[in-house]
Design an enzyme around this catalytic site. Structure first.
Site, mmCIF file in Angstrom:
data_model
loop_
_atom_site.group_PDB
_atom_site.id
_atom_site.type_symbol
_atom_site.label_atom_id
_atom_site.label_comp_id
_atom_site.label_asym_id
_atom_site.label_seq_id
_atom_site.Cartn_x
_atom_site.Cartn_y
_atom_site.Cartn_z
ATOM 1 C CB SER A 148 3.991 -17.382 66.145
ATOM 2 O OG SER A 148 2.753 -16.755 66.372
ATOM 3 C CE LYS A 149 1.466 -24.869 68.130
ATOM 4 N NZ LYS A 149 1.623 -25.687 67.035
ATOM 5 N NE ARG A 150 0.355 -14.010 67.390
ATOM 6 C CZ ARG A 150 0.024 -13.192 66.404
ATOM 7 N NH1 ARG A 150 -1.220 -13.126 65.976
ATOM 8 N NH2 ARG A 150 0.937 -12.433 65.835
ATOM 9 C CD GLU A 195 1.436 -27.904 65.048
ATOM 10 O OE1 GLU A 195 0.463 -27.294 65.468
ATOM 11 O OE2 GLU A 195 2.585 -27.389 64.953
#
Ligand code: GLU
Length: 464
Positions: free
Chosen positions: A240-242, A250
Site C-alpha cells: 500500500s501507499k505507506r 508514480e
C-alpha cells in the site's frame, strides 16, 4: 489452439504494480506461445469508472510496453449478452428466479452468523413454485448450482485445489435490476473472447470455483487458470501507499525506466536461474508459468532502484537526454540548443552515476543552467580567494588549449604540477565553478561537454 490471454483491470483510478505484473505475465505468456494478449476494461462499477481512470490504465500499459493486440473491450457494452446468457440458463432450468427482498437476505445472514454458520443463501426459491412470487417484486436470477460433489481446479501455479459444492450457495448471476454480477460477466466475457488462459492475482482464487460452476452450467470449455501471488511490502503486509510508490505512473514520475520496472516485476516471484537482467526478448523466450512461485513476493525498492541504474547505463543517450530535458522543463529549467548538445555529450558519464532519471536530471541541470549558476554550499566553500586566483591562472592556460580529452588532461596535469597542487586540488574548485556542485562526471568530460567558450565564461563568472 491459439493462446489468448487477457488483462482485465477495473478502472479504479490507478494502475497498481500488482496489476502491472499481472498484465506483464499475461503479455509474456501470450508472446511466448505466439498467441494474443487482449485487454478488457471491467467498468461495471459505473460510479468509479470514469474515462480518466481508464486513461490511467491505458497510459500505464503503453508506458510499460504492454500493448494489447486488439482494441479494449469495455465490459459495460456487453451487458445485454450477460443477460442473454442468464436467460438461457433460466430457460434450461439451470438458473431460477429468486424473489427474496433485501430484508429477507439480511435476516438470513444475521441468523446464520448468530448460529455460527457461514452466511449463505439458503436456496429458498430454488424449488419453490414461481406462482408463489410476491406481487411487484423483481426477481434476481440465481444459478442452480450443484449441491453434491466438488469443483476441482488444476491451477497452473497453485496446483490442485478443491472446494465442495456444498460450501457454495446459489450465486446471483443477474441482479433484480437486470445488471449482471461481476462473477457472471467475467465468465461470459472470457468465453466469448476465446480466452484460453486466465492469469490473475490469487485474491481471485475463490471466485474461480464459482465461475467454474457457470462454465459447467453452460457446458462451456473452461480456460486454464493460473493464480499468481500478490505483491506485498517489505514488512509482509499487502502493498500500500505507506510502503512507497504503488501506482505505475508514480514510478514513471520518480524516474524509473519502464523496462527496469518490468524486469523487476518479472523477477519478483518468477525465476530463471540467476538471470537478473533480462531484455524483453529474453523474457518472452524464457517465461513459463512453472517458474512462478506460490509465495507472496515482497517489493524491495532498493533492489528496483539498483536494477534501474543498470538499465539506465544501457539506455540510449538521446532518449535519456530527451527525458532529462522534459524533467528539467518541469523544474522550470529551459534547455536551449547548446545545452541540449552538452547534455548529450556528457550523458555517458552522467548515466554512470545516476540510479533514476530524476537523479540524472538533477546532475544534468548544471549543463542547462544559465549564469549566474546557483551554487551548493559545499561548492561555494571551495571558491576561496586563493582558489579563485588559481582558477584565473587556469583560465589563461585553458584559453590556449584545443579542447579534446587528451589535450585537456595534459594541460590540467601540467598546470597542477606548476601550481604545486595535486590534480584533485585543481579539479575540485574547477568543478565547483563549472557546475555549482561538487559532483559531476570526470573533470575532462565536464569541460568537454561545456565546450571551451562556456567553460571559460563559467570560470570567469566566479573569478571576476
Ligand atoms: N477486474 C478484476 C480486478 O481488477 C480482475 C478480474 C479477472 O482478472 O478475472 O481485480
Amino acid at each position: 489452439m491459439k493462446v489468448r490471454t487477457r488483462f482485465a483491470p477495473s478502472p479504479t483510478g490507478l494502475l497498481h504494480v500488482g496489476g502491472a505484473r499481472t498484465a506483464l505475465f499475461n503479455y509474456l505468456f501470450a508472446r511466448h506461445h505466439g498467441g494474443e494478449f487482449v485487454l478488457r476494461i471491467e467498468d461495471t462499477d459505473r460510479a468509479r469508472s470514469t474515462q480518466e481512470a481508464v486513461q490511467v490504465i491505458l497510459d500505464g500499459l503503453d508506458w510499460l510496453g504492454l500493448k494489447a493486440d486488439e482494441p479494449p473491450v469495455y465490459q459495460t457494452t456487453r451487458e445485454a449478452r450477460h443477460a442473454e446468457v442468464a436467460m438461457q440458463l433460466l430457460a434450461e432450468g439451470k438458473a431460477y428466479k429468486c424473489y427474496c427482498t433485501p430484508e429477507e437476505l439480511t435476516e438470513m445472514r444475521e441468523q446464520a452468523i448468530a448460529e455460527k454458520r457461514p452466511p449463505r443463501y439458503d436456496g429458498r426459491w430454488r424449488d419453490r413454485d414461481p406462482a408463489e412470487a410476491p406481487q411487484g417484486v423483481k426477481p434476481a436470477i440465481r444459478l442452480r448450482a450443484p449441491r453434491e460433489g466438488e469443483v476441482v481446479l488444476n491451477d497452473l501455479v497453485q496446483g490442485e485445489v478443491r472446494v465442495k459444492n456444498a460450501e457454495m450457495d446459489d450465486m446471483i448471476i443477474l441482479r433484480s435490476d437486470g445488471t449482471p454480477t461481476y462473477l457472471h460477466a467475467v465468465v461470459v466475457d472470457d468465453h466469448d473472447m476465446a480466452i484460453t488462459h486466465v492469469i490473475r492475482g490469487d485474491d481471485h482464487l475463490t471466485n474461480t470455483f464459482r465461475q467454474i460452476q457457470i462454465y459447467d452450467a453452460m457446458g462451456w470449455k473452461k480456460p486454464e487458470f493460473a493464480h499468481i501471488p500478490l505483491i506485498h511490502g517489505a514488512d509482509g503486509a499487502k502493498l500500500s501507499k505507506r510502503h512507497g510508490a504503488v501506482s505505475v505512473l508514480e514510478f514513471r514520475e520518480q524516474g524509473f525506466l519502464p523496462e527496469a520496472l518490468c524486469n523487476y516485476l518479472l523477477r519478483l516471484g518468477w525465476g530463471h536461474g540467476d538471470a537478473e537482467f533480462l531484455s524483453r526478448d529474453e523474457q518472452i523466450q524464457l517465461f513459463t508459468l512453472e517458474g512462478v512461485g506460490r509465495a507472496a513476493s515482497r517489493m524491495d525498492y532498493a533492489k528496483l532502484t539498483h536494477l534501474n541504474g543498470m538499465w539506465l547505463r544501457q539506455a540510449d543517450d538521446t532518449r535519456l537526454r530527451d527525458n532529462v530535458v522534459e524533467r528539467l522543463a518541469k523544474a522550470d529549467v529551459t534547455v536551449g540548443t547548446a545545452a541540449m548538445q552538452r547534455i548529450l555529450h556528457l550523458m555517458p558519464g552522467l548515466k554512470e552515476r545516476a540510479k533514476t532519471l530524476e537523479e540524472l536530471a538533477a546532475s544534468s541541470a548544471f549543463l542547462a543552467r544559465e549564469m549566474p549558476l546557483p551554487f551548493e554550499p559545499k561548492a561555494e566553500a571551495l571558491l576561496t580567494h586563493e582558489n579563485k586566483e588559481m582558477l584565473t591562472r587556469l583560465a589563461s592556460v585553458l584559453e590556449n588549449v584545443t579542447f579534446n580529452n587528451e589535450a585537456i588532461d595534459a594541460a590540467l596535469r601540467a598546470f597542477a604540477e606548476a601550481e604545486g597542487r595535486k590534480l584533485g586540488q585543481v579539479a575540485q574548485p574547477l568543478r565547483a565553478a563549472l557546475t555549482g556542485s561538487t559532483t559531476s562526471p570526470g573533470i575532462d568530460a565536464t569541460l568537454m561537454a561545456l565546450g571551451k567558450n562556456e567553460a571559460l565564461q563559467r570560470i570567469r563568472a566566479v573569478t571576476t
